[in-house]
Design a protein around this motif. Structure first.
Motif, PDB file in Angstrom:
ATOM      1  N   ALA A  44       0.821  -1.210   0.000  1.00  0.00           N
ATOM      2  CA  ALA A  44       0.000   0.000   0.000  1.00  0.00           C
ATOM      3  C   ALA A  44       0.857   1.263   0.000  1.00  0.00           C
ATOM      4  O   ALA A  44       0.590   2.205  -0.750  1.00  0.00           O
ATOM      5  CB  ALA A  44      -0.937  -0.009   1.212  1.00  0.00           C
ATOM      6  N   THR A  45       1.888   1.280   0.828  1.00  0.00           N
ATOM      7  CA  THR A  45       2.745   2.461   0.940  1.00  0.00           C
ATOM      8  C   THR A  45       3.521   2.695  -0.352  1.00  0.00           C
ATOM      9  O   THR A  45       3.533   3.812  -0.892  1.00  0.00           O
ATOM     10  CB  THR A  45       3.714   2.304   2.126  1.00  0.00           C
ATOM     11  N   GLU A  46       4.170   1.661  -0.842  1.00  0.00           N
ATOM     12  CA  GLU A  46       4.984   1.806  -2.053  1.00  0.00           C
ATOM     13  C   GLU A  46       4.127   2.147  -3.265  1.00  0.00           C
ATOM     14  O   GLU A  46       4.547   2.923  -4.122  1.00  0.00           O
ATOM     15  CB  GLU A  46       5.779   0.520  -2.293  1.00  0.00           C
ATOM     16  N   ARG A  47       2.929   1.596  -3.329  1.00  0.00           N
ATOM     17  CA  ARG A  47       2.043   1.901  -4.459  1.00  0.00           C
ATOM     18  C   ARG A  47       1.560   3.344  -4.381  1.00  0.00           C
ATOM     19  O   ARG A  47       1.609   4.076  -5.366  1.00  0.00           O
ATOM     20  CB  ARG A  47       0.865   0.931  -4.449  1.00  0.00           C
ATOM     21  N   ARG A 106       1.922   1.016  11.286  1.00  0.00           N
ATOM     22  CA  ARG A 106       1.622   1.341  12.680  1.00  0.00           C
ATOM     23  C   ARG A 106       0.389   2.234  12.777  1.00  0.00           C
ATOM     24  O   ARG A 106      -0.456   2.050  13.665  1.00  0.00           O
ATOM     25  CB  ARG A 106       2.828   2.007  13.337  1.00  0.00           C
ATOM     26  N   ALA A 107       0.235   3.189  11.857  1.00  0.00           N
ATOM     27  CA  ALA A 107      -0.913   4.094  11.885  1.00  0.00           C
ATOM     28  C   ALA A 107      -2.227   3.340  11.700  1.00  0.00           C
ATOM     29  O   ALA A 107      -3.206   3.607  12.402  1.00  0.00           O
ATOM     30  CB  ALA A 107      -0.763   5.159  10.802  1.00  0.00           C
ATOM     31  N   VAL A 108      -2.244   2.382  10.780  1.00  0.00           N
ATOM     32  CA  VAL A 108      -3.464   1.610  10.547  1.00  0.00           C
ATOM     33  C   VAL A 108      -3.679   0.607  11.674  1.00  0.00           C
ATOM     34  O   VAL A 108      -4.798   0.422  12.154  1.00  0.00           O
ATOM     35  CB  VAL A 108      -3.418   0.910   9.166  1.00  0.00           C
ATOM     36  N   TRP A 134       6.616  13.936  -1.279  1.00  0.00           N
ATOM     37  CA  TRP A 134       5.197  13.597  -1.393  1.00  0.00           C
ATOM     38  C   TRP A 134       4.343  14.641  -0.703  1.00  0.00           C
ATOM     39  O   TRP A 134       4.807  15.395   0.150  1.00  0.00           O
ATOM     40  CB  TRP A 134       4.926  12.216  -0.766  1.00  0.00           C
ATOM     41  N   THR A 135       3.079  14.636  -1.041  1.00  0.00           N
ATOM     42  CA  THR A 135       2.119  15.521  -0.378  1.00  0.00           C
ATOM     43  C   THR A 135       1.421  14.734   0.727  1.00  0.00           C
ATOM     44  O   THR A 135       1.502  13.502   0.773  1.00  0.00           O
ATOM     45  CB  THR A 135       1.052  16.025  -1.375  1.00  0.00           C
ATOM     46  N   ASP A 136       0.710  15.453   1.582  1.00  0.00           N
ATOM     47  CA  ASP A 136      -0.094  14.782   2.603  1.00  0.00           C
ATOM     48  C   ASP A 136      -1.122  13.864   1.946  1.00  0.00           C
ATOM     49  O   ASP A 136      -1.438  12.796   2.480  1.00  0.00           O
ATOM     50  CB  ASP A 136      -0.796  15.802   3.500  1.00  0.00           C
ATOM     51  N   ASP A 137      -1.635  14.258   0.770  1.00  0.00           N
ATOM     52  CA  ASP A 137      -2.607  13.417   0.061  1.00  0.00           C
ATOM     53  C   ASP A 137      -2.005  12.064  -0.315  1.00  0.00           C
ATOM     54  O   ASP A 137      -2.679  11.041  -0.230  1.00  0.00           O
ATOM     55  CB  ASP A 137      -3.121  14.114  -1.205  1.00  0.00           C
ATOM     56  N   HIS A 138      -0.742  12.052  -0.743  1.00  0.00           N
ATOM     57  CA  HIS A 138      -0.081  10.781  -1.069  1.00  0.00           C
ATOM     58  C   HIS A 138      -0.029   9.874   0.162  1.00  0.00           C
ATOM     59  O   HIS A 138      -0.331   8.680   0.080  1.00  0.00           O
ATOM     60  CB  HIS A 138       1.356  11.010  -1.561  1.00  0.00           C
ATOM     61  N   ASP A 141      -3.395   8.636   1.019  1.00  0.00           N
ATOM     62  CA  ASP A 141      -3.783   7.570   0.079  1.00  0.00           C
ATOM     63  C   ASP A 141      -3.194   6.227   0.510  1.00  0.00           C
ATOM     64  O   ASP A 141      -3.847   5.189   0.381  1.00  0.00           O
ATOM     65  CB  ASP A 141      -3.324   7.891  -1.345  1.00  0.00           C
ATOM     66  N   ALA A 142      -1.963   6.243   1.011  1.00  0.00           N
ATOM     67  CA  ALA A 142      -1.339   4.999   1.488  1.00  0.00           C
ATOM     68  C   ALA A 142      -2.122   4.441   2.666  1.00  0.00           C
ATOM     69  O   ALA A 142      -2.407   3.238   2.732  1.00  0.00           O
ATOM     70  CB  ALA A 142       0.120   5.247   1.880  1.00  0.00           C
ATOM     71  N   VAL A 143      -2.499   5.306   3.592  1.00  0.00           N
ATOM     72  CA  VAL A 143      -3.273   4.877   4.757  1.00  0.00           C
ATOM     73  C   VAL A 143      -4.644   4.360   4.315  1.00  0.00           C
ATOM     74  O   VAL A 143      -5.105   3.302   4.780  1.00  0.00           O
ATOM     75  CB  VAL A 143      -3.420   6.025   5.779  1.00  0.00           C
ATOM     76  N   ARG A 144      -5.283   5.071   3.412  1.00  0.00           N
ATOM     77  CA  ARG A 144      -6.602   4.669   2.919  1.00  0.00           C
ATOM     78  C   ARG A 144      -6.535   3.316   2.209  1.00  0.00           C
ATOM     79  O   ARG A 144      -7.353   2.428   2.470  1.00  0.00           O
ATOM     80  CB  ARG A 144      -7.140   5.755   1.975  1.00  0.00           C
ATOM     81  N   LEU A 145      -5.536   3.135   1.356  1.00  0.00           N
ATOM     82  CA  LEU A 145      -5.393   1.870   0.643  1.00  0.00           C
ATOM     83  C   LEU A 145      -5.129   0.728   1.617  1.00  0.00           C
ATOM     84  O   LEU A 145      -5.748  -0.336   1.519  1.00  0.00           O
ATOM     85  CB  LEU A 145      -4.276   1.959  -0.400  1.00  0.00           C
ATOM     86  N   LEU A 146      -4.236   0.936   2.551  1.00  0.00           N
ATOM     87  CA  LEU A 146      -3.951  -0.123   3.518  1.00  0.00           C
ATOM     88  C   LEU A 146      -5.177  -0.430   4.378  1.00  0.00           C
ATOM     89  O   LEU A 146      -5.446  -1.595   4.680  1.00  0.00           O
ATOM     90  CB  LEU A 146      -2.754   0.236   4.395  1.00  0.00           C
ATOM     91  N   THR A 147      -5.934   0.572   4.742  1.00  0.00           N
ATOM     92  CA  THR A 147      -7.153   0.356   5.527  1.00  0.00           C
ATOM     93  C   THR A 147      -8.146  -0.495   4.740  1.00  0.00           C
ATOM     94  O   THR A 147      -8.728  -1.450   5.272  1.00  0.00           O
ATOM     95  CB  THR A 147      -7.784   1.701   5.940  1.00  0.00           C
TER      96      THR A 147
END
Length: 185
Positions: A44-47, A106-108, A134-138, A141-147
């Protein structure tokens, strides 16, 4: 490249990677104590951050980590040398990917997603140089995808994803021995 994450017999995650070159590999996880598989956090993070030199981009490019094993297809005759060259060339990005995926994981895992952009920037400063790329949106997005992937993981115990071709780590040119005829003087 297609990746299938499944819960292994011991409760850990096993990711089976089906590369474009026809080789299939297994990447075992060591994360029984977490609800979120660590390798899924890498994905998720790398993508989301478009890290072609991270774990999954390196695997797509021909990299094979020491804990992986071939489960299908026939590797090239020079696969080990190519893998070493690729992993060596992307060592810094792999280290950064480990650090950032750990923060997103860790955040998720802890439910602290609101603090993740600041935590990722802090992590970046510990190893990165130059401006934060990266931006905060990037990061969000990683957090959202992993969630989203975690919800699927918890419901099914299996997650199927595709790694984009444009995020394949490039293989550096070989600095090996040149063979052939030399000009005579």
């Amino acid at each position: 490249m297609h990746v299938v994450f499944v819960r292994g017999a011991t409760g850990s995650t096993v990711a089976t990677v089906h590369r474009a070159d026809g080789v299939s590999l297994q990447l075992p996880g060591y994360d029984r104590k977490h609800k979120v598989p660590h390798d899924l956090a890498h994905y998720a993070t790398e993508r989301a951050l478009e890290m072609s030199g991270g774990v999954f981009g390196a695997i797509a490019g021909g990299g094979v980590f020491s804990n992986m094993r071939v489960v299908g297809g026939k590797p090239r005759h020079d696969a080990a040398a190519r893998s070493k060259r690729l992993l060596d060339a992307h060592r810094d990005t792999l280290t950064m990917a480990e650090l950032l995926a750990g923060v997103v994981h860790r955040a998720v895992e802890d439910g602290s997603a609101d603090k993740t952009p600041a935590m990722v920037r802090d992590a970046w400063r510990s190893l990165g140089t130059g401006p934060f790329p990266w931006t905060d949106d990037h990061v969000e997005d990683a957090v959202r995808l992993l969630t989203e992937l975690t919800v699927e993981w918890q419901a099914r115990g299996t997650v199927r994803v595709t790694w984009p071709e444009h995020l394949t780590a490039p293989l550096p040119a070989s600095g090996g021995i040149r063979r052939g005829r030399r000009g005579r003087t």
